[in-house]
Design a protein around this motif. Structure first.
Motif, PDB file in Angstrom:
ATOM      1  N   LYS A   1       0.837  -1.195   0.000  1.00 57.01           N
ATOM      2  CA  LYS A   1       0.000   0.000   0.000  1.00 57.01           C
ATOM      3  C   LYS A   1       0.877   1.251   0.000  1.00 57.01           C
ATOM      4  N   ILE A   2       0.617   2.141  -0.947  1.00 55.96           N
ATOM      5  CA  ILE A   2       1.304   3.434  -0.986  1.00 55.96           C
ATOM      6  C   ILE A   2       0.650   4.351   0.048  1.00 55.96           C
ATOM      7  N   THR A   3       1.451   4.989   0.878  1.00 58.07           N
ATOM      8  CA  THR A   3       0.905   5.852   1.938  1.00 58.07           C
ATOM      9  C   THR A   3       1.197   7.340   1.715  1.00 58.07           C
ATOM     10  N   LYS A   4       2.145   7.641   0.830  1.00 53.95           N
ATOM     11  CA  LYS A   4       2.454   9.052   0.568  1.00 53.95           C
ATOM     12  C   LYS A   4       3.153   9.164  -0.775  1.00 53.95           C
ATOM     13  N   LEU A   5       2.811  10.229  -1.527  1.00 54.39           N
ATOM     14  CA  LEU A   5       3.486  10.486  -2.797  1.00 54.39           C
ATOM     15  C   LEU A   5       4.308  11.778  -2.680  1.00 54.39           C
ATOM     16  N   PHE A   6       4.174  12.677  -3.618  1.00 49.76           N
ATOM     17  CA  PHE A   6       4.988  13.900  -3.603  1.00 49.76           C
ATOM     18  C   PHE A   6       4.126  15.092  -3.989  1.00 49.76           C
ATOM     19  N   ASN A   7       4.564  16.251  -3.555  1.00 50.90           N
ATOM     20  CA  ASN A   7       3.904  17.525  -3.908  1.00 50.90           C
ATOM     21  C   ASN A   7       2.412  17.524  -3.581  1.00 50.90           C
TER      22      ASN A   7
ATOM     23  N   ASN B   1       0.728   5.698 -20.105  1.00 52.09           N
ATOM     24  CA  ASN B   1       1.493   4.945 -21.103  1.00 52.09           C
ATOM     25  C   ASN B   1       1.878   3.561 -20.600  1.00 52.09           C
ATOM     26  N   TYR B   2       1.931   3.403 -19.275  1.00 51.11           N
ATOM     27  CA  TYR B   2       2.246   2.109 -18.685  1.00 51.11           C
ATOM     28  C   TYR B   2       0.992   1.404 -18.154  1.00 51.11           C
ATOM     29  N   LEU B   3      -0.179   2.077 -18.307  1.00 48.67           N
ATOM     30  CA  LEU B   3      -1.443   1.541 -17.818  1.00 48.67           C
ATOM     31  C   LEU B   3      -1.410   1.332 -16.308  1.00 48.67           C
ATOM     32  N   LEU B   4      -0.638   2.173 -15.598  1.00 47.00           N
ATOM     33  CA  LEU B   4      -0.485   2.080 -14.154  1.00 47.00           C
ATOM     34  C   LEU B   4      -0.715   3.452 -13.528  1.00 47.00           C
ATOM     35  N   CYS B   5      -0.946   3.435 -12.216  1.00 50.25           N
ATOM     36  CA  CYS B   5      -1.129   4.687 -11.486  1.00 50.25           C
ATOM     37  C   CYS B   5      -0.683   4.495 -10.048  1.00 50.25           C
TER      38      CYS B   5
ATOM     39  N   GLY C   1      -3.078   4.528  -0.762  1.00 46.23           N
ATOM     40  CA  GLY C   1      -4.026   3.504  -0.347  1.00 46.23           C
ATOM     41  C   GLY C   1      -4.131   2.342  -1.304  1.00 46.23           C
ATOM     42  N   HIS C   2      -3.350   2.375  -2.403  1.00 47.65           N
ATOM     43  CA  HIS C   2      -3.439   1.313  -3.413  1.00 47.65           C
ATOM     44  C   HIS C   2      -2.098   0.612  -3.597  1.00 47.65           C
ATOM     45  N   ASP C   3      -2.162  -0.530  -4.271  1.00 47.55           N
ATOM     46  CA  ASP C   3      -0.976  -1.326  -4.560  1.00 47.55           C
ATOM     47  C   ASP C   3      -0.078  -0.598  -5.559  1.00 47.55           C
ATOM     48  N   ALA C   4       1.225  -0.849  -5.461  1.00 49.18           N
ATOM     49  CA  ALA C   4       2.179  -0.166  -6.343  1.00 49.18           C
ATOM     50  C   ALA C   4       2.025  -0.564  -7.795  1.00 49.18           C
ATOM     51  N   GLY C   5       1.507  -1.767  -8.074  1.00 39.77           N
ATOM     52  CA  GLY C   5       1.391  -2.238  -9.453  1.00 39.77           C
ATOM     53  C   GLY C   5      -0.037  -2.310  -9.943  1.00 39.77           C
ATOM     54  N   GLU C   6      -0.928  -1.518  -9.345  1.00 44.60           N
ATOM     55  CA  GLU C   6      -2.344  -1.601  -9.719  1.00 44.60           C
ATOM     56  C   GLU C   6      -2.579  -0.983 -11.097  1.00 44.60           C
ATOM     57  N   PHE C   7      -3.397  -1.672 -11.913  1.00 46.93           N
ATOM     58  CA  PHE C   7      -3.638  -1.224 -13.281  1.00 46.93           C
ATOM     59  C   PHE C   7      -4.633  -0.063 -13.317  1.00 46.93           C
ATOM     60  N   TYR C   8      -4.406   0.803 -14.306  1.00 38.99           N
ATOM     61  CA  TYR C   8      -5.159   2.042 -14.467  1.00 38.99           C
ATOM     62  C   TYR C   8      -5.602   2.108 -15.922  1.00 38.99           C
ATOM     63  N   MET C   9      -6.868   1.793 -16.179  1.00 41.80           N
ATOM     64  CA  MET C   9      -7.340   1.646 -17.555  1.00 41.80           C
ATOM     65  C   MET C   9      -8.818   2.046 -17.643  1.00 41.80           C
ATOM     66  N   GLN C  10      -9.314   2.134 -18.895  1.00 43.24           N
ATOM     67  CA  GLN C  10     -10.745   2.241 -19.100  1.00 43.24           C
ATOM     68  C   GLN C  10     -11.366   0.865 -18.891  1.00 43.24           C
TER      69      GLN C  10
ATOM     70  N   LEU D   1      -8.598   3.097 -11.535  1.00 39.20           N
ATOM     71  CA  LEU D   1      -7.895   2.000 -10.890  1.00 39.20           C
ATOM     72  C   LEU D   1      -8.828   0.806 -10.792  1.00 39.20           C
ATOM     73  N   LEU D   2      -8.328  -0.364 -11.194  1.00 45.96           N
ATOM     74  CA  LEU D   2      -9.178  -1.540 -11.342  1.00 45.96           C
ATOM     75  C   LEU D   2      -9.105  -2.509 -10.173  1.00 45.96           C
TER      76      LEU D   2
END
Length: 974
Positions: free
Chosen positions: A743-749, A758-762, A766-775, A812-813
């Motif tokens: 679980k990611i707890t903090k990002l930046f800015n 472009n990598y279909l990721l986000c 609160g989400h997994d580091a490799g969670e897919f991000y798509m339509q 996020l899927l």
């Protein structure tokens, strides 16, 4: 009279039995083969908790039955079982145990404590697990063997390395691979391909803070410690010869493409061909299996090994040589490797030891075309080539063009690419022991390589006749490691107290160089050299270097081997960080309670072992580029003049990514047959090293900073059961289970999300580091056959549908490229020389985008390429319920391409027979004979529709599939 004699005889037997069963005081000494007393050796009365450790003079005195047995053991020496046999004086000489020495080193530095008594979490895989496996990569055989340790081999290329992770992904953009240490020297992951697996004594995975913090730098992702084989003293030379041969074929092919009848009917239905063309295709009777054409189903593998081991009174040695030749299953793929090893250890006198380990590997590699969606890629074309096409001309020669595309077999013959790698690994050490308990050791190690690469476009290539090209490259690099340690075992009058202290310094330096040059214009295949081209060659070169300087210390206290505490601290300075933040301090504390030694469990025969462990500590991660902290210069030209510009802004405050690791573990054993290890961990990463986007007004797109944080929590379970254990029979079962929640707890800015479409990721808090991000694909509208996607209202979260892909919401899927559940299990059985071992590996919840669907579903490709069989279920009329849109609909990168790549795989199966030694030794020459069969990747169960679910990637691009292998071999010892 007879009755009196019998009674008297029985009485005598009773007296003798009583005398034999009565305890008596047994005294003696414990020494090494050099005659020196061994201080702190354990002398235990078998079957009881009675025992003691030897004094400063190496002596002992213990009460034992006259018919009992003493078990004598000490770190670094072979354990001995000695019958009392009525004696009151027993002097024991212990021989050094090469395996035990490796176990000592594995926990860190110095002489330390062996793995069996240390409180650090260390999982050991014996060398027998790696032996004779038909792959150049030793990591592949570790898959599923260690709880919490993931191993994936993403390619069938013989020279491919594996990706490895321990307890999930601990960093978003810095490295997540474990530190690899070979005989005490850090090495690169590519080194594993150059090693001969038959030279490995054990692989130890250091998991918790107590075990890893002593390594400080780069230990945030765990430590993989590899111990090579060593000889034993006072043993005659023993030779082992192995020879094996096998074949390889693609392990899986789940792609279901249309056959000739299906594809021709499909094209006729959608209007791509007319009836006349359809009839001609069907009349040809051709239905080519392109997978069988492009891939070799019997690619050969050869390997021959010779090793010698033994030792004199003061010297032990292990020498080996190996040759391996392995063809890949794809065109233009092979590897030929030579490897040599020499390990020598010597006791010069009572206070001086020295030794050297040297390994040399040389290989030649030929690599297949595996570039993504290339029409020259066999994985790509074996799926898309039309089934009624043939690969051969009427005269039997191979076609250069097939349906307008270059034949990959022809292409690779005209565009060969190969490399040669020379790998040198080794270390030399000097150890002095000036007084009892004190050891001073200095070691120097090297991990070096030289790699030559070359690629060609032959002048005979029809696409560019008489215009060949040559590209040659040269890389070399060397990592030098210097380590000095001082450790002391305190001698207390009360043997229940043990105190061990260690202090040391380590320096690591790497220097590398990369040079390449290329030129076109060669007119002959026989003169493909840069010097035979035309024009001016293009050349490039670069160099790179880094350094670490470290100081460390460790203390361990034990009371009666029942309560054990340890603490370690390490200070690391790295050249990869800015001048304001170059150093980091890492530490760990741990404790273990050996409950079995408590009086209330000592005599419990059901619970034969029970230990509780806990540790907390910090580690560092410096796995980024070497110059991210520096404002770098780059060269440019303007109107034929050279110039320089600042290409990156640097960051003088860039520092260590740090990790805090808390672990609680329990080890329990029942009736000496059932062993269970359970471990819970909480892994918190902060000050993550991330390439943070910068405002456009700065003139730079991004720079590395210490930002963000994430957590990995999980559970590791390991089970080993000796189901049957008799003189002739053994049946065992082993299993590992791992669960990891990231679980990611903090990002930046202040960001809560950072999308990478472009990598279909986000990255999202609160989400997994490799969670897919798509339509999100929402099926086909049954009224008109159009695909539908979800639209999410950003205010309310309400969901609606759209038939316009550009209006669909990227979201996020809840599905990740990283499996949350993974592990392995296996069974092994033996009976009078016959042995069988099967090992399975599995994961659940791993997802991959199957990029090949973009081509198998494209109407634009349907006229010249094959299509997926599922396209036969396309929407045809109103009311049809299907997930395949109507003809003419272009596929999109949406969630329908995201497939569950979970799998269960029979990783290795070994069947062997050891001939009876009593029979073999009658030859007077041969000591042992073993024949064996090994299968690798024999069975794979998966719902993934592509080539191979084992790929460790978020997007599959026509990857080279893994190999299924069948190998037979023979092993002689003499």
């Amino acid at each position: 009279m007879v009755r009196k004699i019998v009674l008297s005889f029985v009485a005598v037997l009773g007296v003798v039995a009583a005398a034999m069963s009565q305890n008596r005081q047994v005294s003696g000494s414990v020494t090494g083969v050099d005659g020196q007393p061994i201080v702190g050796a354990t002398v235990l009365v078998d079957g009881t908790s009675t025992g003691m450790t030897t004094s400063a003079e190496g002596t002992f005195s213990v009460a034992a039955p006259a018919n009992g047995t003493l078990i004598v053991s000490f770190v670094g020496y072979e354990t001995q079982r000695i019958p009392v046999a009525g004696k009151t004086r027993i002097d024991v000489v212990l021989a050094e145990d090469a395996t035990a020495i490796d176990q000592v080193v594995v926990v860190g530095y110095g002489s330390g404590s062996k793995v069996g008594t240390t409180l650090g979490s260390v999982a050991k895989v014996k060398g027998a697990v790696l032996e004779n496996k038909p792959t150049a990569n030793i990591a592949d055989a570790l898959q599923g063997k260690v709880a919490g340790f993931e191993v994936y081999t993403s390619s069938g290329e013989p020279s491919a390395a594996s990706s490895m992770r321990l307890h999930g992904v601990g960093s978003l953009e810095a490295g997540s691979s474990p530190l690899i240490v070979l005989d005490g020297v850090p090495v690169d992951a590519g080194t594993l391909v150059s090693l001969n697996a038959n030279d490995i004594e054990s692989v130890n995975i250091l998991k918790d803070a107590s075990a890893t913090s002593i390594y400080g730098s780069r230990a945030a992702n765990g430590v993989m410690y590899i111990a090579s084989k060593r000889g034993r003293r006072n043993e005659p030379v023993s030779f082992t010869v192995r020879a094996q041969y096998g074949i390889s074929q693609p392990a899986t092919n789940k792609y279901e493409v249309m056959n000739t009848a299906e594809k021709a009917g499909y094209q006729l239905e959608v209007g791509l061909i007319n009836q006349e063309r359809y009839d001609a295709i069907m009349a040809s009777g051709i239905n080519t299996n392109w997978r069988d054409y492009y891939y070799n189903s019997s690619a050969p593998t050869y390997q021959v090994d010779l090793s010698a081991t033994g030792g004199s009174e003061k010297t032990s040695y292990y020498l080996s040589g190996s040759y391996m030749s392995k063809d890949g299953t794809a065109p233009g793929s092979s590897m030929e490797r030579y490897s040599f090893r020499s390990n020598v250890d010597m006791s010069a006198n009572k206070w001086l030891r020295m030794g050297a380990n040297v390994a040399l590997g040389y290989d030649k590699r030929e690599k297949a075309v595996t570039t993504g969606n290339s029409v020259y890629n066999a994985a790509f074309m074996s799926v898309l080539t039309l089934p009624w096409e043939t690969p051969y001309n009427e005269d039997g020669t191979e076609k250069e063009l097939i349906a307008g595309y270059r034949n990959p077999n022809y292409y690779i013959s005209k565009f060969p690419s190969n490399g040669k790698n020379l790998q040198i690994n080794g270390n030399a050490y000097l150890q002095i022991m000036p007084v009892k308990g004190l050891s001073i050791k200095s070691q120097f190690g090297v991990d070096a390589f030289v790699y030559w690469s070359e690629s060609f476009r032959k002048a005979s290539y029809s696409g560019s006749l008489n215009n060949g090209s040559v590209s040659r490259g040269h890389q070399h690099g060397a990592t030098l490691t210097s380590t000095t340690t001082v450790d002391y075992n305190f001698d207390f009058s009360n043997p229940d107290h043990k105190l061990y202290l260690l202090a040391g310094q380590e320096g690591i330096r790497y220097d590398g160089l990369n040079f390449s040059a290329s030129l076109a214009g060669q007119i002959s295949d026989k003169l493909l050299m840069i010097s035979t081209g035309s024009g001016v060659p293009t050349a490039s070169d670069s160099s790179s270097a880094y350094a670490f300087n470290s100081w460390f210390g460790r203390a361990e206290y034990s009371y009666a081997d029942k309560y054990i505490f340890d603490a370690s601290v390490r200070r690391d300075a790295s050249s990869r960080f800015g001048v304001n933040n170059r150093s980091g301090i890492f530490y760990a504390v741990g404790a273990m309670w050996n409950i079995k030694k408590e009086s209330f469990l000592a005599d419990n025969r059901t619970i034969s072992d029970l230990r509780l462990k806990a540790s907390y500590g910090t580690q560092g991660n410096a796995d980024i580029g070497n110059y991210a902290h520096i404002a770098q210069l780059s060269a440019t030209t303007y109107q034929d003049a050279s110039g320089l510009y600042i290409s990156s802004m640097g960051n003088t405050n860039l520092g260590w990514e740090t990790q805090e690791l808390f672990t609680v573990a329990a080890n329990i054993e029942f009736i000496r047959r059932i062993r269970l290890e359970a471990e819970f961990y909480n892994r918190s990463t902060k000050d993550m090293l991330m390439n943070v986007p910068m405002p456009s007004t700065s003139g730079y797109s991004s720079r590395f900073e210490n930002v963000g944080s994430m957590i990995n929590r999980g559970v590791d379970l390991t089970l080993n059961v000796d189901i049957v254990q008799t003189k002739d029979w053994h049946v065992g079962f082993n299993a590992t289970f791992s669960y990891n929640k990231s679980k990611i707890t903090k990002l930046f800015n202040g960001y809560t999300e950072y999308a990478m479409p472009n990598y279909l990721l986000c990255y999202a808090i609160g989400h997994d580091a490799g969670e897919f991000y798509m339509q999100k694909f929402h099926g086909v509208n049954p009224e008109n056959g159009n695909p539908q996607w979800e639209v999410v209202d950003p205010e309310t979260g309400a969901i609606s549908l759209t038939e316009n892909f550009n209006n669909a919401t990227m979201q996020l899927l809840g599905k990740s490229r990283y499996a949350p559940y993974y592990g392995g299990f296996g069974v092994d059985a033996s009976w009078k020389g016959i042995s069988v071992a099967a090992n399975f590996t599995w994961n659940y919840g791993k997802y991959t985008v199957n990029n090949m669907l973009l081509f198998l579903e494209s109407p634009g490709n349907a006229a010249t390429s094959n299509s997926g069989k599922h396209m036969l279920n396309m929407w045809r009329k109103p009311g049809d319920i299907t997930n395949v849109p109507k003809w003419g609909t272009n596929p999109q990168f949406d969630s329908h391409m995201l497939e569950d790549a979970s799998f269960l795989r029979l990783k290795n199966l070994t069947v062997a027979y050891d001939f009876p030694k009593s029979l073999i030794r009658k030859s007077g020459f041969i000591e042992g004979l073993r024949i064996y069969f090994i299968g690798r990747n024999l069975l794979t169960a998966t719902g993934y529709s592509g080539y191979d679910p084992e790929m460790d990637t978020n997007l599959s691009l026509g990857n080279y599939p893994n190999s299924r292998e069948f190998v037979g071999g023979i092993q002689l010892t003499f």
